[in-house]
Motif scaffolding. Structure first.
Motif, PDB file in Angstrom:
ATOM      1  N   ASN A 238       0.819  -1.216   0.000  1.00  0.00           N
ATOM      2  CA  ASN A 238       0.000   0.000   0.000  1.00  0.00           C
ATOM      3  C   ASN A 238       0.848   1.259   0.000  1.00  0.00           C
ATOM      4  O   ASN A 238       0.309   2.369   0.097  1.00  0.00           O
ATOM      5  CB  ASN A 238      -0.935   0.024   1.220  1.00  0.00           C
ATOM      6  N   GLY A 239       2.188   1.100  -0.098  1.00  0.00           N
ATOM      7  CA  GLY A 239       3.049   2.269  -0.096  1.00  0.00           C
ATOM      8  C   GLY A 239       3.238   2.895   1.269  1.00  0.00           C
ATOM      9  O   GLY A 239       3.563   4.077   1.380  1.00  0.00           O
ATOM     10  N   THR A 240       3.071   2.100   2.338  1.00  0.00           N
ATOM     11  CA  THR A 240       3.224   2.582   3.708  1.00  0.00           C
ATOM     12  C   THR A 240       4.532   2.079   4.294  1.00  0.00           C
ATOM     13  O   THR A 240       4.839   0.884   4.206  1.00  0.00           O
ATOM     14  CB  THR A 240       2.067   2.064   4.597  1.00  0.00           C
ATOM     15  N   VAL A 241       5.317   2.959   4.916  1.00  0.00           N
ATOM     16  CA  VAL A 241       6.499   2.518   5.647  1.00  0.00           C
ATOM     17  C   VAL A 241       6.027   1.678   6.832  1.00  0.00           C
ATOM     18  O   VAL A 241       5.152   2.091   7.600  1.00  0.00           O
ATOM     19  CB  VAL A 241       7.340   3.706   6.127  1.00  0.00           C
ATOM     20  N   THR A 242       6.584   0.479   6.969  1.00  0.00           N
ATOM     21  CA  THR A 242       6.119  -0.489   7.964  1.00  0.00           C
ATOM     22  C   THR A 242       7.298  -0.987   8.785  1.00  0.00           C
ATOM     23  O   THR A 242       8.374  -1.248   8.238  1.00  0.00           O
ATOM     24  CB  THR A 242       5.425  -1.674   7.271  1.00  0.00           C
ATOM     25  N   ALA A 243       7.105  -1.106  10.094  1.00  0.00           N
ATOM     26  CA  ALA A 243       8.165  -1.535  11.004  1.00  0.00           C
ATOM     27  C   ALA A 243       7.905  -2.950  11.504  1.00  0.00           C
ATOM     28  O   ALA A 243       6.765  -3.315  11.810  1.00  0.00           O
ATOM     29  CB  ALA A 243       8.263  -0.592  12.196  1.00  0.00           C
ATOM     30  N   PHE A 244       8.958  -3.769  11.571  1.00  0.00           N
ATOM     31  CA  PHE A 244       8.937  -5.008  12.339  1.00  0.00           C
ATOM     32  C   PHE A 244       9.182  -4.657  13.804  1.00  0.00           C
ATOM     33  O   PHE A 244      10.078  -3.854  14.109  1.00  0.00           O
ATOM     34  CB  PHE A 244      10.057  -5.948  11.907  1.00  0.00           C
ATOM     35  N   VAL A 245       8.432  -5.261  14.697  1.00  0.00           N
ATOM     36  CA  VAL A 245       8.663  -5.132  16.136  1.00  0.00           C
ATOM     37  C   VAL A 245       8.782  -6.536  16.704  1.00  0.00           C
ATOM     38  O   VAL A 245       7.840  -7.342  16.619  1.00  0.00           O
ATOM     39  CB  VAL A 245       7.532  -4.355  16.831  1.00  0.00           C
ATOM     40  N   ASP A 246       9.950  -6.868  17.243  1.00  0.00           N
ATOM     41  CA  ASP A 246      10.211  -8.217  17.739  1.00  0.00           C
ATOM     42  C   ASP A 246       9.456  -8.496  19.034  1.00  0.00           C
ATOM     43  O   ASP A 246       9.180  -7.593  19.833  1.00  0.00           O
ATOM     44  CB  ASP A 246      11.706  -8.402  17.992  1.00  0.00           C
ATOM     45  N   SER A 247       9.151  -9.777  19.235  1.00  0.00           N
ATOM     46  CA  SER A 247       8.608 -10.257  20.505  1.00  0.00           C
ATOM     47  C   SER A 247       9.382 -11.510  20.891  1.00  0.00           C
ATOM     48  O   SER A 247      10.270 -11.952  20.179  1.00  0.00           O
ATOM     49  CB  SER A 247       7.111 -10.560  20.362  1.00  0.00           C
ATOM     50  N   ASP A 248       9.034 -12.088  22.033  1.00  0.00           N
ATOM     51  CA  ASP A 248       9.769 -13.262  22.500  1.00  0.00           C
ATOM     52  C   ASP A 248       9.617 -14.447  21.567  1.00  0.00           C
ATOM     53  O   ASP A 248      10.492 -15.308  21.490  1.00  0.00           O
ATOM     54  CB  ASP A 248       9.295 -13.651  23.909  1.00  0.00           C
ATOM     55  N   ASN A 249       8.507 -14.537  20.858  1.00  0.00           N
ATOM     56  CA  ASN A 249       8.266 -15.702  20.006  1.00  0.00           C
ATOM     57  C   ASN A 249       7.897 -15.298  18.582  1.00  0.00           C
ATOM     58  O   ASN A 249       7.059 -15.927  17.942  1.00  0.00           O
ATOM     59  CB  ASN A 249       7.174 -16.584  20.601  1.00  0.00           C
ATOM     60  N   GLY A 250       8.521 -14.237  18.078  1.00  0.00           N
ATOM     61  CA  GLY A 250       8.246 -13.847  16.703  1.00  0.00           C
ATOM     62  C   GLY A 250       8.382 -12.364  16.490  1.00  0.00           C
ATOM     63  O   GLY A 250       9.272 -11.714  17.048  1.00  0.00           O
ATOM     64  N   ALA A 251       7.493 -11.815  15.694  1.00  0.00           N
ATOM     65  CA  ALA A 251       7.506 -10.386  15.406  1.00  0.00           C
ATOM     66  C   ALA A 251       6.143  -9.995  14.867  1.00  0.00           C
ATOM     67  O   ALA A 251       5.400 -10.830  14.336  1.00  0.00           O
ATOM     68  CB  ALA A 251       8.595 -10.040  14.397  1.00  0.00           C
ATOM     69  N   THR A 252       5.816  -8.751  15.000  1.00  0.00           N
ATOM     70  CA  THR A 252       4.627  -8.176  14.383  1.00  0.00           C
ATOM     71  C   THR A 252       5.078  -7.036  13.466  1.00  0.00           C
ATOM     72  O   THR A 252       6.225  -6.586  13.536  1.00  0.00           O
ATOM     73  CB  THR A 252       3.647  -7.633  15.439  1.00  0.00           C
ATOM     74  N   THR A 253       4.178  -6.584  12.608  1.00  0.00           N
ATOM     75  CA  THR A 253       4.476  -5.443  11.746  1.00  0.00           C
ATOM     76  C   THR A 253       3.471  -4.336  12.026  1.00  0.00           C
ATOM     77  O   THR A 253       2.275  -4.603  12.237  1.00  0.00           O
ATOM     78  CB  THR A 253       4.426  -5.838  10.266  1.00  0.00           C
ATOM     79  N   ILE A 254       3.977  -3.109  12.044  1.00  0.00           N
ATOM     80  CA  ILE A 254       3.158  -1.946  12.380  1.00  0.00           C
ATOM     81  C   ILE A 254       3.332  -0.891  11.294  1.00  0.00           C
ATOM     82  O   ILE A 254       4.465  -0.478  11.010  1.00  0.00           O
ATOM     83  CB  ILE A 254       3.571  -1.354  13.743  1.00  0.00           C
ATOM     84  N   PRO A 255       2.238  -0.438  10.657  1.00  0.00           N
ATOM     85  CA  PRO A 255       2.365   0.639   9.675  1.00  0.00           C
ATOM     86  C   PRO A 255       2.746   1.941  10.351  1.00  0.00           C
ATOM     87  O   PRO A 255       2.284   2.242  11.451  1.00  0.00           O
ATOM     88  CB  PRO A 255       0.966   0.713   9.051  1.00  0.00           C
ATOM     89  N   VAL A 256       3.615   2.698   9.704  1.00  0.00           N
ATOM     90  CA  VAL A 256       4.098   3.964  10.265  1.00  0.00           C
ATOM     91  C   VAL A 256       3.833   5.056   9.235  1.00  0.00           C
ATOM     92  O   VAL A 256       4.557   5.179   8.253  1.00  0.00           O
ATOM     93  CB  VAL A 256       5.600   3.900  10.588  1.00  0.00           C
TER      94      VAL A 256
END
Length: 367
Positions: free
Chosen positions: A43-61
Motif C-alpha cells: 500500500n506504499g506505507t512505511v512499515t516496522a517489524f517489532v520483535d517479541s519473545d516468540n516472533g515479530a509483528t508489523t506496524i504501519p508507520v
C-alpha cells in the motif's frame, strides 16, 4: 589499483545543491523503540517489524501511498533507535524514527522516485547517500534523525562517472570522518570512492573487471574485532560465489570468495555481532543461506537458515546479529522473521509477521 582523482575533476565533481529542508511531525504515528527492521508495504506505507519473545509483528508507520510499494529503504541505528529513510512518490526524502513516525526531511523533488539510498552513522553523525540521475549521487549529512531539528547543511552533488545508472551501492563512515561509497562499476569491478572530511575524493578498484554484474547489490559491515574502522564488503560474483573484501586494509585488498549458490544480482544482508560477521541471501532454491566469517575474516561453514522456497531467489533480505542472527524477508506475499542461534547452524524458526499481500517479490528490507 588506487588513484587520486585528477585536479580537473575537483571543481566539477562536487557542487552544492541547495535544498530547503524542513520537518513535519504530523505525517505518521511514532513506532515503538523496539523496531527491528523496516520495509514499504504494497500500500506504499512505511512499515516496522517489532520483535517479541516468540516472533515479530508489523506496524504501519505513517500514511498509505506515501512511497512506491516495496521501495528501496535503508536503516541505521543511532542513540534514538533504529531509523529508516526512503524516497516518497513525490521525490521527498522521508525518515522514520521511533519518536517521530514518518516525516519529510527534504522538499519534494529532491530525489528521483524510487531512488536507491543508503545511510551510515559514526560518532553521532549520520550521512545519507541517494542515487540520482546517471552518474551522480546526492550526499547529505543529517544530525541524529530523531534528535531536535535545526538547520541542515545542503546536500552535495558527487559525480561518480563509473557508477551504473540506477545501480546499488553501499556506504560506511569512519571515526576519522572519512566516508566510503562502494559499488560494482560499469566494468563489473568492485569500485570504492573515499570522501575525506574536507571533501577531497580518491577512488580505488578493488577487484578485477568483469567479476560481477554492474550495479548489483553489495553490502558492508564493520569487522567484529578490536581494530577500529575495519570494514568488510560483500558482493556476488558471476560464478555464484559471495566475495569478501576489506577495503580499508593496508595495500591492495584481495577478494576472498566463499562457496555459494547466490543468484546473479541477489540482495545481500550483512551484519556483525559477538560471534563475528555474516552475509546472507536467498539462494537459487529459495532458501535463506548464511555465510559466517570469524573475527579474522576467515569463512566459517555456511548453512541454510530455512527450508527451500521461503522467498523468491535473490529477493530482498535484511539481518542483524546483536544476539542471535535475525533475518527479515518476504515469504510469498507475507513478511517473515527468521531466527537462528549465533551463526547457526540452521535451520531457524520462521515466524509470519503480518497478513498476506503486504510484500511483493521485489520488496526491499532494512535492519
Amino acid at each position: 589499483m588506487g588513484k587520486t582523482w585528477p585536479r580537473r575533476w575537483s571543481a566539477a565533481v562536487v557542487a552544492v545543491l541547495c535544498l530547503l529542508v524542513g520537518l513535519s511531525s504530523n505525517s505518521g504515528a511514532a513506532v515503538p523503540s523496539a523496531a527491528s527492521a523496516y520495509f514499504v508495504d504494497q500500500n506504499g506505507t512505511v512499515t516496522a517489524f517489532v520483535d517479541s519473545d516468540n516472533g515479530a509483528t508489523t506496524i504501519p508507520v505513517g500514511s498509505q501511498k506515501i512511497a512506491p510499494p516495496g521501495a528501496p529503504i535503508t536503516a541505521v541505528r543511532t542513540a534514538g533507535g533504529l531509523s529508516a529513510f526512503t524516497v516518497g512518490n513525490d521525490g521527498t526524502v522521508l525518515k522514520t524514527c521511533p519518536t517521530q513516525g514518518t516525516v519529510p526531511v527534504t522538499d519534494p523533488g529532491a530525489a528521483p522516485r524510487g531512488a536507491k539510498l543508503v545511510a551510515a552513522a559514526a560518532d553521532g553523525k549520520l550521512r545519507l547517500a541517494i542515487g540520482g540521475q546517471p552518474g551522480f549521487t546526492l550526499f547529505m549529512e543529517v544530525i541524529d534523525p530523531c534528535g531536535t531539528t535545526g538547520p541542515k547543511p545542503p546536500p552535495a552533488k558527487i559525480i561518480v562517472p563509473w557508477a551504473p545508472p540506477g545501480g546499488d551501492f553501499a556506504m560506511a563512515t569512519l571515526t576519522d570522518g572519512r566516508t566510503m561509497l562502494a559499488a560494482i562499476d560499469v566494468d563489473g569491478a568492485l569500485h570504492v570512492l573515499w570522501v575525506s572530511p574536507t571533501g577531497a575524493l580518491s577512488d580505488a578498484v578493488l577487484s578485477a573487471t568483469g567479476v560481477a554484474t554492474p550495479g548489483e547489490p553489495i553490502a558492508v559491515t564493520p569487522k567484529s574485532d578490536a581494530t577500529p574502522d575495519t570494514l568488510l564488503l560483500f558482493y556476488t560474483g558471476l560464478d555464484g560465489r559471495v566475495y569478501e573484501v576489506r577495503p580499508a586494509a593496508p595495500g591492495t585488498p584481495v577478494p576472498h570468495p566463499a562457496a555459494g549458490d547466490a543468484p546473479a544480482g541477489a540482495r545481500l544482508a550483512a551484519a556483525t555481532g559477538p560471534a563475528g560477521n555474516f552475509v546472507a541471501y536467498v539462494s537459487k532454491s529459495g532458501a535463506v543461506t548464511v555465510l559466517p566469517s570469524d573475527p579474522t575474516g576467515g569463512w566459517q561453514p555456511g548453512f541454510q537458515a530455512t527450508a527451500t522456497g521461503i522467498a523468491p531467489a535473490g529477493a530482498g533480505i535484511a539481518g542483524t546479529a546483536a544476539f542471535d542472527d535475525d533475518f527479515y524477508c518476504g515469504n510469498g506475499p507475507r513478511p517473515v522473521k527468521i531466527k537462528v542461534g549465533p551463526h547457526g547452524p540452521g535451520p531457524g524458526a520462521v515466524w509470519p509477521a503480518g497478513p498476506p499481500n503486504m510484500v511483493g517479490p521485489t520488496t526491499e528490507f532494512a535492519a
